[in-house]
Design a protein around this motif. Structure first.
Motif, PDB file in Angstrom:
ATOM      1  N   TYR A 156      -9.212  63.236  68.146  1.00 27.67           N
ATOM      2  CA  TYR A 156      -7.765  63.434  68.013  1.00 27.67           C
ATOM      3  C   TYR A 156      -7.429  64.827  68.537  1.00 27.67           C
ATOM      4  O   TYR A 156      -7.274  65.777  67.750  1.00 27.67           O
ATOM      5  CB  TYR A 156      -7.323  63.291  66.557  1.00 27.67           C
TER       6      TYR A 156
ATOM      7  N   HIS B 258      -4.635  66.983  67.046  1.00 34.70           N
ATOM      8  CA  HIS B 258      -4.801  67.529  65.705  1.00 34.70           C
ATOM      9  C   HIS B 258      -5.262  68.978  65.732  1.00 34.70           C
ATOM     10  O   HIS B 258      -5.389  69.604  64.673  1.00 34.70           O
ATOM     11  CB  HIS B 258      -5.795  66.686  64.908  1.00 34.70           C
TER      12      HIS B 258
ATOM     13  N   ASN C  55      -3.027  60.208  55.789  1.00 36.73           N
ATOM     14  CA  ASN C  55      -4.485  60.374  55.798  1.00 36.73           C
ATOM     15  C   ASN C  55      -4.917  61.681  55.120  1.00 36.73           C
ATOM     16  O   ASN C  55      -6.005  62.186  55.372  1.00 36.73           O
ATOM     17  CB  ASN C  55      -5.011  60.362  57.234  1.00 36.73           C
TER      18      ASN C  55
ATOM     19  N   PRO D 248     -14.721  60.618  54.963  1.00 39.53           N
ATOM     20  CA  PRO D 248     -15.358  60.225  56.232  1.00 39.53           C
ATOM     21  C   PRO D 248     -15.406  58.704  56.380  1.00 39.53           C
ATOM     22  O   PRO D 248     -15.801  57.982  55.460  1.00 39.53           O
ATOM     23  CB  PRO D 248     -16.760  60.819  56.120  1.00 39.53           C
TER      24      PRO D 248
ATOM     25  N   GLU E 169     -12.664  55.821  61.154  1.00 38.81           N
ATOM     26  CA  GLU E 169     -11.454  56.383  61.753  1.00 38.81           C
ATOM     27  C   GLU E 169     -11.549  57.902  61.856  1.00 38.81           C
ATOM     28  O   GLU E 169     -11.169  58.494  62.869  1.00 38.81           O
ATOM     29  CB  GLU E 169     -10.233  55.984  60.930  1.00 38.81           C
ATOM     30  N   HIS E 170     -12.029  58.521  60.795  1.00 36.96           N
ATOM     31  CA  HIS E 170     -12.230  59.968  60.781  1.00 36.96           C
ATOM     32  C   HIS E 170     -13.687  60.222  60.380  1.00 36.96           C
ATOM     33  O   HIS E 170     -14.030  60.204  59.199  1.00 36.96           O
ATOM     34  CB  HIS E 170     -11.272  60.643  59.786  1.00 36.96           C
ATOM     35  N   TRP E 171     -14.518  60.469  61.366  1.00 34.53           N
ATOM     36  CA  TRP E 171     -15.954  60.563  61.116  1.00 34.53           C
ATOM     37  C   TRP E 171     -16.306  61.673  60.128  1.00 34.53           C
ATOM     38  O   TRP E 171     -17.256  61.546  59.362  1.00 34.53           O
ATOM     39  CB  TRP E 171     -16.694  60.795  62.421  1.00 34.53           C
TER      40      TRP E 171
ATOM     41  N   ALA F  18     -10.596  64.030  56.815  1.00 27.61           N
ATOM     42  CA  ALA F  18      -9.361  64.711  57.197  1.00 27.61           C
ATOM     43  C   ALA F  18      -9.085  65.837  56.213  1.00 27.61           C
ATOM     44  O   ALA F  18      -9.582  65.840  55.089  1.00 27.61           O
ATOM     45  CB  ALA F  18      -8.191  63.724  57.230  1.00 27.61           C
TER      46      ALA F  18
ATOM     47  N   ARG G   3      -5.180  66.111  59.111  1.00 24.59           N
ATOM     48  CA  ARG G   3      -5.723  66.334  60.453  1.00 24.59           C
ATOM     49  C   ARG G   3      -7.224  66.034  60.480  1.00 24.59           C
ATOM     50  O   ARG G   3      -7.940  66.322  59.515  1.00 24.59           O
ATOM     51  CB  ARG G   3      -5.472  67.777  60.899  1.00 24.59           C
ATOM     52  N   ASP G   4      -7.678  65.486  61.598  1.00 25.58           N
ATOM     53  CA  ASP G   4      -9.084  65.120  61.753  1.00 25.58           C
ATOM     54  C   ASP G   4      -9.951  66.379  61.783  1.00 25.58           C
ATOM     55  O   ASP G   4      -9.777  67.259  62.645  1.00 25.58           O
ATOM     56  CB  ASP G   4      -9.266  64.318  63.042  1.00 25.58           C
TER      57      ASP G   4
ATOM     58  N   SER H 102     -12.299  66.883  64.999  1.00 21.75           N
ATOM     59  CA  SER H 102     -11.562  67.363  66.174  1.00 21.75           C
ATOM     60  C   SER H 102     -11.289  68.855  66.068  1.00 21.75           C
ATOM     61  O   SER H 102     -11.420  69.601  67.053  1.00 21.75           O
ATOM     62  CB  SER H 102     -10.252  66.592  66.316  1.00 21.75           C
TER      63      SER H 102
END
Length: 296
Positions: free
Chosen positions: A56, A59, A68, A73, A76-78, A81, A86-87, A90
């Protein structure tokens, strides 16, 4: 009967390797150095291609996604967030950019200044040596972190001011190291021969003494890169580094600690990013030290 001639093969000539080739072979045979080089290269690639690598990329800016918020984890967001959705992965990838910019800014000033002062002190000696070494020792007596905190608290928290805060004392280590090597090299016969041949001070400093300092400067610079990243993260952790929403590893750890232990991913991922970058530079520096066979 005619005598038959028997040719005796000549022995193979010995293979002579240059000093550079031997140094490279020592580096290549060191698995720790290769691991460090790989880690540093991955950090550099992440920083250079962050907009294309980050899941992302938007982000990295001022994005809010409360749907989110503190997402754990997942696919979608390893890495989860943060507090505004925010991811984190990223932002860690973009955070490498800030860390490397800090390294380039600090060492880009500290290394040339320290090396120039060390060369002059070691070569000229006398009053020049006394003044430079005396001033260097006085500055070395000041803890770098205390000076950085003092400067960072006076100036506004920006990346440029963080560079200034760290670089104000970082040159001292390079000045002391180069001075030690330059003073030893200045007593060699080839330097005296160049002086008797009429070479200028500039020629002797840059062509005779400086090349003999390149190895220790390279090793010291690589090892210092890890410490600069840690110092920068410390300043950001204390609120004296980069302003939000710019992603910075230290400030991300500071934000995530408020929600420990439930939202552990907010601290773990940026902390692992700091650990990975500093470990990579340390391993690479140790490999270069073994390659050049120098003491730093």
């Amino acid at each position: 009967m005619s005598a038959t001639s028997v040719s005796i093969p000549e022995p193979d000539a010995p293979v002579i390797l240059s000093a550079r080739r031997m140094a490279w072979l020592r580096f290549r045979a060191n698995p720790v150095a290769l691991i460090g080089a790989f880690m540093v290269i991955t950090v550099l690639l992440c920083a250079a291609f962050a907009p294309w690598i980050a899941p992302y990329p938007d982000h990295a800016g001022n994005v809010i996604d409360f749907a989110n918020r503190h997402a754990a984890p997942s696919s979608e967001h390893w890495a989860g967030a943060d507090k505004v959705g925010r991811d984190i992965l990223s932002r860690v990838i973009f955070g490498f950019r800030v860390s490397l910019l800090l390294v380039v800014g600090v060492l880009g000033v500290a290394v040339p200044v320290g090396a120039a002062l060390g060369l002059c002190a070691g070569y000229f000696g006398g009053r020049t040596e006394f003044l430079i070494t005396g001033f260097t020792n006085v500055m070395l007596a000041i803890p770098p972190l205390i000076m950085a905190l003092a400067v960072g608290s006076v100036l506004s928290p920006t990346l440029i001011n963080a560079m200034i805060a760290i670089a104000m004392l970082w040159w001292t280590w390079h000045a002391r190291l180069v001075y030690r090597v330059a003073k030893s090299v200045a007593a060699e016969d080839f330097v005296e021969a160049a002086r008797l041949a009429g070479a200028t001070h500039w020629h002797i400093l840059t062509k005779e003494i400086l090349p003999n300092c390149i190895a220790v400067i390279s090793v010291k610079t690589t090892l210092d890169a890890a410490f600069v990243i840690l110092f920068g993260a410390t300043l950001s952790f204390l609120g004296l580094g980069v302003r939000p929403p710019t992603p910075d590893l230290g400030s991300m750890v500071a934000d995530g600690r408020q929600f420990l232990p439930e939202m552990w991913w907010g601290v773990l991922t940026p902390a692992l990013g700091i650990f990975y970058a500093t470990l990579g530079f340390n391993l690479l520096g140790d490999g270069l030290r073994d390659m050049f066979d120098v003491e730093v």
